[in-house]
Design an enzyme around this catalytic site. Structure first.
Site, PDB file in Angstrom:
ATOM      1  N   ASP A   1       0.880  -1.143   0.128  1.00  0.00           N
ATOM      2  CA  ASP A   1       0.015   0.170  -0.003  1.00  0.00           C
ATOM      3  C   ASP A   1       0.805   1.382  -0.076  1.00  0.00           C
ATOM      4  O   ASP A   1       1.556   1.445   1.007  1.00  0.00           O
ATOM      5  CB  ASP A   1      -0.900  -0.076   1.547  1.00  0.00           C
TER       6      ASP A   1
ATOM      7  N   ASN B   1       2.906   2.932 -10.874  1.00  0.00           N
ATOM      8  CA  ASN B   1       1.911   2.916 -11.496  1.00  0.00           C
ATOM      9  C   ASN B   1       0.762   3.329 -10.779  1.00  0.00           C
ATOM     10  O   ASN B   1      -0.429   3.964 -11.103  1.00  0.00           O
ATOM     11  CB  ASN B   1       1.677   1.582 -12.276  1.00  0.00           C
TER      12      ASN B   1
ATOM     13  N   TYR C   1      -5.849  15.549  -9.487  1.00  0.00           N
ATOM     14  CA  TYR C   1      -5.205  14.805 -10.159  1.00  0.00           C
ATOM     15  C   TYR C   1      -3.882  15.414 -11.338  1.00  0.00           C
ATOM     16  O   TYR C   1      -2.820  15.019 -11.444  1.00  0.00           O
ATOM     17  CB  TYR C   1      -5.904  14.005 -11.276  1.00  0.00           C
TER      18      TYR C   1
ATOM     19  N   LYS D   1       0.197  14.653 -11.044  1.00  0.00           N
ATOM     20  CA  LYS D   1       1.011  14.326 -12.142  1.00  0.00           C
ATOM     21  C   LYS D   1       1.970  15.432 -12.646  1.00  0.00           C
ATOM     22  O   LYS D   1       3.162  15.066 -12.996  1.00  0.00           O
ATOM     23  CB  LYS D   1       0.044  13.856 -13.369  1.00  0.00           C
TER      24      LYS D   1
ATOM     25  N   THR E   1     -10.144   1.682 -18.885  1.00  0.00           N
ATOM     26  CA  THR E   1      -9.931   1.064 -17.444  1.00  0.00           C
ATOM     27  C   THR E   1     -10.911   1.818 -16.436  1.00  0.00           C
ATOM     28  O   THR E   1     -11.533   2.641 -17.030  1.00  0.00           O
ATOM     29  CB  THR E   1      -8.362   1.465 -16.841  1.00  0.00           C
TER      30      THR E   1
END
Length: 242
Positions: free
Chosen positions: A61, A88, A165, A169, A200
């Protein structure tokens, strides 16, 4: 001495992570498929092993440093080195939205997984990567982290309101560049991969690209020759603008 290369992929129980694990396994790696949920991770491992691949499950984790340290200790005891680390694991949390509306807790949880978790995993496994001599680190990034693309009012990227997000990134990109600078001359190459919008759970199951297509750029960076690039972000068509 075991000469088979060892790769660890975080978030390998589904989506692009599982496909990266599959493609590295097909390339002859022993793949350590790391997942937060051990039960889900083992389901993915069984699927990949049934395909004839050398894949081993690891509970990890990225938001739990005890879990990260335990995983690194196990890899050290079992293999003594790590040839490839693919960071990832990441989230797009519920509630991620525009800068004017996003809540602080959403920002915190996103950075905890996508940035702090990534850095913590990298730090824990770096001694094992150094042991490998010519190792590769691949961080999963996104075109949504490109200032050039998001800043272009005509770009589709400018319309995606996921501040937590996107910002996380962008931080991953900076971590990639700074670590690449830090490790120049060591034989360790560090790059980031933009898989594009894939079908996904994260990308949306109606997205135009498959997980296999999205994984390909990360696998290419994980298998670079010694004279390969370092400190850049790549998509399928080449380097991304910053």
């Amino acid at each position: 001495m075991n000469t088979t290369k060892i790769a660890l992929v975080t978030g390998a129980n589904k989506g692009i992570g599982k496909e990266i694990a599959r493609q590295l396994g097909q390339a002859g790696f022993t793949v350590l498929a790391a997942a937060r949920d051990q039960e889900r991770g083992q389901l993915a491992v069984k699927e990949l092993v049934a395909e004839g691949l050398d894949v081993v499950g690891v509970q990890l984790d990225v938001t739990d440093q005890a879990s990260v340290r335990a995983a690194a200790g196990w890899v050290a005891a079992e293999y003594g080195r790590l040839d490839v680390l693919v960071n990832n694991a990441a989230i797009i949390p519920a509630g991620d939205t525009a800068v004017s509306e996003v809540e602080a807790d959403v920002l915190r949880s996103t950075f905890e997984t996508n940035v702090i978790g990534l850095v913590g995993v990298t730090q824990a496994f770096l001694p094992l990567l150094r042991n490998a001599g010519e190792a590769r680190i691949v961080n999963l990034s996104s075109a949504l982290a490109s200032f050039a693309l998001v800043g272009d009012r005509w770009s589709r990227m400018s319309t995606v309101l996921l501040f937590a997000y996107n910002a996380s990134k962008a931080a991953v990109n900076m971590a990639t560049v700074m670590l690449a600078n830090e490790l120049r001359g060591t034989g360790i190459l560090v790059n980031a991969a933009d898989p594009g919008q894939c079908a996904t759970d994260m990308g949306g199951l109606d997205s135009p690209r498959t997980a296999a297509e999205g994984a390909a750029v990360a696998v290419r960076l994980a298998t670079l020759d010694a004279d390969g690039p370092t400190g850049h972000v790549y998509a399928e068509d080449g380097r991304l603008p910053w």
